[in-house]
Design an enzyme around this catalytic site. Structure first.
Site, short mmCIF file in Angstrom:
data_model
loop_
_atom_site.label_atom_id
_atom_site.label_comp_id
_atom_site.label_asym_id
_atom_site.label_seq_id
_atom_site.Cartn_x
_atom_site.Cartn_y
_atom_site.Cartn_z
N ARG A 192 -40.39 -36.14 3.62
CA ARG A 192 -39.40 -36.56 5.07
C ARG A 192 -38.36 -35.51 5.33
O ARG A 192 -37.86 -34.55 4.55
CB ARG A 192 -38.38 -37.69 4.29
CG ARG A 192 -39.13 -38.92 4.38
CD ARG A 192 -38.24 -39.92 3.59
NE ARG A 192 -37.30 -40.32 4.52
CZ ARG A 192 -37.45 -41.10 5.60
NH1 ARG A 192 -38.52 -41.85 5.83
NH2 ARG A 192 -36.34 -41.45 6.23
N GLU B 93 -23.06 -29.95 -15.43
CA GLU B 93 -21.77 -29.96 -16.14
C GLU B 93 -21.05 -28.70 -15.77
O GLU B 93 -19.70 -28.98 -15.45
CB GLU B 93 -22.19 -29.62 -17.55
CG GLU B 93 -22.79 -30.76 -18.41
CD GLU B 93 -24.32 -30.31 -18.41
OE1 GLU B 93 -25.13 -30.79 -19.21
OE2 GLU B 93 -24.87 -29.69 -17.58
N LEU C 204 -61.17 -41.36 -6.30
CA LEU C 204 -60.17 -40.25 -7.01
C LEU C 204 -59.29 -41.01 -7.94
O LEU C 204 -59.16 -40.79 -9.20
CB LEU C 204 -59.74 -39.36 -5.80
CG LEU C 204 -58.66 -38.43 -6.60
CD1 LEU C 204 -59.22 -37.55 -7.60
CD2 LEU C 204 -57.84 -37.79 -5.70
#
Length: 372
Positions: free
Chosen positions: A216, A61, A309
């Protein structure tokens, strides 16, 4: 005045979706705060935008108000999450909104923290600002891990990524290295990692696939990223790529039962080994391991399997969201490796799927796990 709208007007939705897009930009760096985006509109024109960049910096904000300047007076703010009304590392956002003279605020979702919920909204209402609460599913999804943390601080929020053929297998045979999904799915997974504090895999995945588990490189991450290996009985080889140090990554963490400490001496120079439980424990208590990670400050973890897992985490009720990639392949041949590996009769929680999309030739389905 306060209003709730299950269905927003087209323009309101457009601007609120822009706030969601901005919030995503900060998702890698805001923890322990939630990602938030804000847009200020005056006479049909966007005059200010902002998002929370990193914990401790200005909130969305305030960023948007800084850009808008005096044009914020009489305008409408679209914000993905209820403005805060408490002082932490920064002053209350509700005060900044009031002082800027905004006429209306459209809120994507209310603050889920019971200690602070509705405080910002109450302050805006007392200042005679028109409030619209959109109560949007997308706004809640943005802060899903934050909501989990404030309501259940004993363990991290855990996402599970799984990939399988259409008949439920991940490789033609145990031990095979096999590219199951396409490049679009692999790009999606690398992007998915960026929104979590850490990525986790089982020791079998490390031994067979030798992954790096990196995010990435196009993303700028301001917080260190962690890679976690779950080991049951024996250490993984010390030359695995996930154990190599790299800029922007914390030392790789290995979780192991305390009863087999002597087997992990080979990893003392390349990893941080966290022993869980007592000296009598030879099998890893996954619930205790998750509590250990939470005490270390981890708020969200992406688990990428493998099949044992993944199944154990689901059966133990330790998964909060499932991402399941389905490749258009059939692998059943008598020796194919199933996507989940547990004895028959294991009970799993139900899943409320809320997202289906195509990624290249693959299909992604995702949903929140319904805990009892």
């Amino acid at each position: 005045m306060e209003r709730r709208h299950g269905r927003l007007k087209a323009q309101d939705r457009l601007y609120l979706e822009r706030a969601f897009e901005l919030a995503v930009r900060g998702s890698a760096n805001t923890a322990p705060n939630p990602p938030v985006g804000a847009v200020i509109v005056r006479n049909g024109e966007i005059v200010g935008e902002g998002y929370h960049h990193v914990a401790g910096s200005s909130h969305a904000e305030v960023e948007a108000l800084r850009v808008a300047g005096p044009r914020a007076r009489g305008a409408t703010m679209y914000v993905s999450l209820e403005p805060c009304n408490h002082t932490g590392k920064t002053p209350p956002c509700s005060r900044a909104v009031i002082e800027a003279g905004l006429a209306r605020v459209v809120i994507g979702a209310l603050d889920p923290n019971p200690k602070t919920a509705r405080g910002g909204m109450a302050a805006l209402r007392d200042a005679k600002i028109d409030i619209t609460i959109a109560d949007e599913p997308q706004a809640k999804l943005l802060i899903e891990s934050f909501t989990h943390t404030v309501l259940n601080s004993s363990r991290p929020y855990v996402s599970l990524k799984m990939a399988s053929s259409i008949d439920g297998y991940i490789a033609p045979a145990p031990g095979d290295q096999y590219w199951l999904t396409g490049s679009a799915s692999r790009d999606f997974v690398r992007d998915l990692r960026i929104g979590h504090d850490a990525v986790m895999v089982g020791a079998g995945t490390v031994r067979i696939d030798d992954p790096q588990l990196t995010v990435r490189p196009a993303h700028t991450r301001l917080r260190p990223y962690a890679r976690i290996i779950v080991c049951e009985t024996d250490a993984v080889p010390a030359d695995r790529r996930v154990l190599a140090s790299a800029p922007g990554y914390e030392r790789t963490i290995v979780l192991a039962p305390a009863g087999v400490q002597e087997r992990f001496a080979t990893l003392s120079d390349t990893a941080e080994v966290l022993f869980v439980g007592s000296a009598a424990d030879t099998q890893l208590d996954l619930a205790a391991a998750m509590k250990t990670l939470r005490r270390r400050g981890f708020q969200s973890i992406l688990c990428e399997g493998g099949p044992t897992l993944a199944a154990r985490l689901l059966a133990a009720g330790l998964i909060d969201r499932l991402f399941w990639l389905i490749a258009p392949k059939v692998l059943a041949n008598g020796s194919a490796l199933p996507v989940l590996n547990l004895p028959s009769g294991t009970t799993f929680p139900s899943i409320g799927f809320d997202r289906v999309e195509r990624l290249g030739d693959d299909i992604l389905i995702s949903g929140a796990v319904k805990h009892v």
